[in-house]
Motif scaffolding. Structure first.
Motif, PDB file in Angstrom:
ATOM      1  N   ALA A   1      41.697  52.501  -6.717  1.00 36.26           N
ATOM      2  CA  ALA A   1      42.909  52.019  -7.944  1.00 36.26           C
ATOM      3  C   ALA A   1      44.424  52.291  -7.603  1.00 36.26           C
ATOM      4  O   ALA A   1      44.333  53.535  -7.343  1.00 36.26           O
ATOM      5  CB  ALA A   1      42.168  52.116  -8.982  1.00 36.26           C
ATOM      6  N   PRO A   2      45.305  51.679  -7.841  1.00 38.46           N
ATOM      7  CA  PRO A   2      46.637  52.163  -7.689  1.00 38.46           C
ATOM      8  C   PRO A   2      46.935  53.225  -8.746  1.00 38.46           C
ATOM      9  O   PRO A   2      46.354  53.099  -9.655  1.00 38.46           O
ATOM     10  CB  PRO A   2      47.597  50.879  -7.863  1.00 38.46           C
ATOM     11  CG  PRO A   2      46.491  50.050  -8.779  1.00 38.46           C
ATOM     12  CD  PRO A   2      45.121  50.211  -8.186  1.00 38.46           C
ATOM     13  N   PRO A   3      47.835  53.897  -8.613  1.00 37.93           N
ATOM     14  CA  PRO A   3      48.361  55.194  -9.584  1.00 37.93           C
ATOM     15  C   PRO A   3      49.194  54.579 -10.760  1.00 37.93           C
ATOM     16  O   PRO A   3      49.673  53.547 -10.495  1.00 37.93           O
ATOM     17  CB  PRO A   3      49.001  56.111  -8.776  1.00 37.93           C
ATOM     18  CG  PRO A   3      49.564  55.435  -7.510  1.00 37.93           C
ATOM     19  CD  PRO A   3      48.549  54.404  -7.394  1.00 37.93           C
ATOM     20  N   VAL A   4      48.959  55.159 -11.583  1.00 34.24           N
ATOM     21  CA  VAL A   4      49.849  54.849 -12.774  1.00 34.24           C
ATOM     22  C   VAL A   4      51.403  55.595 -12.691  1.00 34.24           C
ATOM     23  O   VAL A   4      51.597  56.838 -12.616  1.00 34.24           O
ATOM     24  CB  VAL A   4      49.222  55.144 -14.133  1.00 34.24           C
ATOM     25  CG1 VAL A   4      50.043  54.876 -15.539  1.00 34.24           C
ATOM     26  CG2 VAL A   4      47.692  54.505 -14.287  1.00 34.24           C
ATOM     27  N   GLY A   5      52.030  54.509 -12.792  1.00 36.74           N
ATOM     28  CA  GLY A   5      53.734  55.203 -12.792  1.00 36.74           C
ATOM     29  C   GLY A   5      54.282  55.800 -11.403  1.00 36.74           C
ATOM     30  O   GLY A   5      53.238  55.704 -10.579  1.00 36.74           O
ATOM     31  N   ALA A   6      55.554  56.221 -11.429  1.00 33.54           N
ATOM     32  CA  ALA A   6      55.975  56.688 -10.204  1.00 33.54           C
ATOM     33  C   ALA A   6      55.442  58.046  -9.965  1.00 33.54           C
ATOM     34  O   ALA A   6      55.015  58.689 -10.700  1.00 33.54           O
ATOM     35  CB  ALA A   6      57.390  56.691 -10.271  1.00 33.54           C
TER      36      ALA A   6
ATOM     37  N   GLY B   1      51.451  61.247 -11.961  1.00 32.53           N
ATOM     38  CA  GLY B   1      51.742  62.243 -13.060  1.00 32.53           C
ATOM     39  C   GLY B   1      50.326  62.547 -13.705  1.00 32.53           C
ATOM     40  O   GLY B   1      50.717  63.839 -14.553  1.00 32.53           O
ATOM     41  N   HIS B   2      49.344  62.087 -13.708  1.00 25.75           N
ATOM     42  CA  HIS B   2      48.050  62.386 -14.497  1.00 25.75           C
ATOM     43  C   HIS B   2      47.234  63.668 -13.654  1.00 25.75           C
ATOM     44  O   HIS B   2      46.464  64.334 -14.308  1.00 25.75           O
ATOM     45  CB  HIS B   2      47.170  61.289 -14.586  1.00 25.75           C
ATOM     46  CG  HIS B   2      46.450  60.773 -13.539  1.00 25.75           C
ATOM     47  ND1 HIS B   2      47.173  59.885 -12.650  1.00 25.75           N
ATOM     48  CD2 HIS B   2      45.419  61.082 -12.727  1.00 25.75           C
ATOM     49  CE1 HIS B   2      46.240  59.771 -11.581  1.00 25.75           C
ATOM     50  NE2 HIS B   2      45.187  60.401 -11.665  1.00 25.75           N
ATOM     51  N   ALA B   3      47.715  64.004 -12.427  1.00 27.57           N
ATOM     52  CA  ALA B   3      46.714  64.752 -11.670  1.00 27.57           C
ATOM     53  C   ALA B   3      46.760  66.527 -12.131  1.00 27.57           C
ATOM     54  O   ALA B   3      45.811  66.933 -12.039  1.00 27.57           O
ATOM     55  CB  ALA B   3      47.350  64.641 -10.099  1.00 27.57           C
TER      56      ALA B   3
ATOM     57  N   MET C   1      49.230  50.576 -20.780  1.00 27.79           N
ATOM     58  CA  MET C   1      49.262  51.317 -19.769  1.00 27.79           C
ATOM     59  C   MET C   1      48.530  52.885 -20.034  1.00 27.79           C
ATOM     60  O   MET C   1      48.049  53.412 -19.165  1.00 27.79           O
ATOM     61  CB  MET C   1      50.984  51.851 -19.682  1.00 27.79           C
ATOM     62  CG  MET C   1      51.320  52.952 -18.801  1.00 27.79           C
ATOM     63  SD  MET C   1      51.062  52.631 -16.912  1.00 27.79           S
ATOM     64  CE  MET C   1      52.333  51.356 -16.995  1.00 27.79           C
ATOM     65  N   GLY C   2      48.300  53.116 -21.325  1.00 23.46           N
ATOM     66  CA  GLY C   2      47.490  54.099 -21.769  1.00 23.46           C
ATOM     67  C   GLY C   2      45.997  53.925 -21.349  1.00 23.46           C
ATOM     68  O   GLY C   2      45.191  54.793 -20.691  1.00 23.46           O
ATOM     69  N   GLY C   3      45.508  52.684 -21.182  1.00 25.01           N
ATOM     70  CA  GLY C   3      44.153  52.512 -20.648  1.00 25.01           C
ATOM     71  C   GLY C   3      44.074  52.735 -19.256  1.00 25.01           C
ATOM     72  O   GLY C   3      43.209  53.348 -18.655  1.00 25.01           O
ATOM     73  N   LEU C   4      45.090  52.415 -18.521  1.00 21.99           N
ATOM     74  CA  LEU C   4      45.152  52.548 -16.825  1.00 21.99           C
ATOM     75  C   LEU C   4      45.217  54.173 -16.744  1.00 21.99           C
ATOM     76  O   LEU C   4      44.553  54.783 -16.134  1.00 21.99           O
ATOM     77  CB  LEU C   4      46.471  52.075 -16.455  1.00 21.99           C
ATOM     78  CG  LEU C   4      46.286  50.386 -16.425  1.00 21.99           C
ATOM     79  CD1 LEU C   4      47.505  49.873 -15.973  1.00 21.99           C
ATOM     80  CD2 LEU C   4      45.090  50.073 -15.419  1.00 21.99           C
ATOM     81  N   TYR C   5      46.012  54.669 -17.757  1.00 19.02           N
ATOM     82  CA  TYR C   5      46.231  56.425 -17.351  1.00 19.02           C
ATOM     83  C   TYR C   5      44.854  56.935 -17.644  1.00 19.02           C
ATOM     84  O   TYR C   5      44.307  57.706 -16.962  1.00 19.02           O
ATOM     85  CB  TYR C   5      47.020  56.974 -18.584  1.00 19.02           C
ATOM     86  CG  TYR C   5      47.401  58.215 -18.421  1.00 19.02           C
ATOM     87  CD1 TYR C   5      48.385  58.897 -17.725  1.00 19.02           C
ATOM     88  CD2 TYR C   5      46.484  59.142 -19.148  1.00 19.02           C
ATOM     89  CE1 TYR C   5      48.526  60.291 -17.716  1.00 19.02           C
ATOM     90  CE2 TYR C   5      46.874  60.499 -19.134  1.00 19.02           C
ATOM     91  CZ  TYR C   5      47.791  60.959 -18.418  1.00 19.02           C
ATOM     92  OH  TYR C   5      47.837  62.582 -18.523  1.00 19.02           O
ATOM     93  N   LEU C   6      43.869  56.564 -18.887  1.00 16.26           N
ATOM     94  CA  LEU C   6      42.884  57.261 -19.020  1.00 16.26           C
ATOM     95  C   LEU C   6      41.826  56.940 -17.877  1.00 16.26           C
ATOM     96  O   LEU C   6      41.014  57.995 -17.681  1.00 16.26           O
ATOM     97  CB  LEU C   6      42.285  56.788 -20.254  1.00 16.26           C
ATOM     98  CG  LEU C   6      42.587  57.339 -21.611  1.00 16.26           C
ATOM     99  CD1 LEU C   6      42.016  56.421 -22.760  1.00 16.26           C
ATOM    100  CD2 LEU C   6      42.121  58.708 -21.688  1.00 16.26           C
TER     101      LEU C   6
END
Length: 392
Positions: A226-231, A266-268, A312-317
């Protein structure tokens, strides 16, 4: 892969390399070796040079000690021959880490101070005080605050001086996704899985773990596409609770060790913090219920979600959960594939004893993600499964 080196051989070689590096950096100074800190990655040992206490970390070809001992880099003779060139390379792991520590210090982040680097050995001044893991164990009700302050301190990573150094000396091989792909893709991944648990688990447990881990890996290999969230942004890269220390106690500033800067989603960094905090909770639960720690983890994540729109929050989670599981799979399989002669860190040994609980957590949460369950619900259920895994 053929096991090629016994622990005592590796210990003798790394010790010699540390002593040689110390004599090269500080000729004429008396060097006295101190305690060895068990690790599955680099060889870490205290050393006193000219009355100055230092921490010495030796890297064999930039790979884990488990990989070397399992024969992933070839025979011991080949490893020794290649290490001579590797230790003098400006792109060696210790050289890059030294450069990153200096850049982080210049940017104003409190980090371990570099004392010298030579021959594949990085010397740093030791940082004393409780780790983030220690503080969470002692004060579980402060988990959310401590995790938040840790991540907030790392905002300096996005400054140009750090970003430039992160590009020049990036330690991409420590990234969660890079590690997962390296370990579990293709034929080599299948061969690796055959070794998991062989030296440390009984036959029944080993079989159950191998089946479950194989299923989890198959799911995660699909989910990670799945693609990452944000730059992309600059990540600390090896943000474990034991790499964050509080010399002045919980009210003071965190001090960081063992960076592995590289660009990534950014979530890593948050995912690794969560993964290792939950594993610590399972290995050595604090007194009482695990709820306080997990409530803090939830509060920490909700704070990350606060400025995001719902979609966006759902993708981040979802990406956070996938990366959490990938990191947990990475490190637990490393522990399980370590030869019995390689000493494990204390918390790692305790975790191996609870490996079936970890596997149940991985299985249930990865099944949720494959079923494409609603992200917020998946997050709540993941915390519930983590609570069950941490309950003895």
């Amino acid at each position: 892969m053929i096991p090629v080196v016994a622990a005592e051989v590796l210990d003798s070689f790394c010790t010699e390399q540390i002593q040689y590096a110390a004599s090269s950096l500080w000729p004429g100074e008396r060097a006295v070796l101190g305690a060895h800190a068990p690790s599955v990655t680099g060889y870490v040992r205290q050393i006193e040079v000219g009355g100055r206490l230092l921490s010495a970390k030796h890297s064999l070809l930039g790979v884990s000690l488990v990989s070397v001992m399992r024969g992933a880099c070839g025979t011991w003779e080949k490893v020794r021959a290649q290490q001579t060139a590797y230790g003098t390379s400006p792109t060696s792991l210790p050289a890059r880490e030294a450069a990153e520590l200096d850049a982080l210090a210049a940017a104003g982040l409190a980090v371990a101070r570099t004392a010298g680097c030579d021959g594949g050995v990085l010397f740093t001044e030791p940082v004393t005080g409780p780790t983030l893991a220690d503080l969470v164990f002692k004060s579980p009700e402060r988990t959310g605050e401590l995790l938040g302050r840790t991540l907030s301190a790392l905002q300096v990573l996005q400054r140009p001086v750090v970003a430039e150094k992160a590009e020049l000396s990036a330690i991409k091989e420590r990234g969660i996704d890079a590690t997962f792909r390296r370990k579990f893709n293709g034929i080599s991944g299948l061969a690796y899985l055959e070794q998991v648990g062989g030296a440390r688990l009984d036959e029944r447990t080993r079989h159950n773990v191998a089946v479950t881990v194989g299923q989890v890996i198959a799911r995660l290999l699909k989910l990670r596409l799945a693609p990452p969230v944000g730059a992309a942004q600059v990540l600390y890269g090896d943000l474990k609770p034991e790499h964050v220390l509080f010399p002045d106690g919980p009210e003071g500033l965190p001090v960081f060790i063992n960076p592995a800067l590289h660009p990534g989603p950014g979530h890593a960094d948050a995912a690794k913090l969560i993964s290792r905090t939950v594993l610590s909770l399972i290995a050595v639960p604090p007194p009482g219920s695990p709820t306080a720690v997990l409530n803090g983890v939830d509060a920490f994540v909700q704070e990350q979600l606060r400025p995001m729109r719902r979609a966006m929050g759902g993708l981040y989670l979802r990406r956070l959960l996938v990366t959490w599981l990938m990191d947990t799979t990475n490190i637990t399989t490393t522990y399980l594939s370590a030869p019995s002669t390689l000493p494990l860190p204390e918390h790692a040994g305790a975790l191996v004893e609870r490996i079936e609980a970890v596997c149940t957590l991985l299985d249930r949460v990865s099944a949720l993600l494959v079923a494409d369950a609603e992200p917020a619900a998946s997050w709540r259920l993941a915390l519930s499964h983590a609570a069950k895994a941490a309950t003895r």
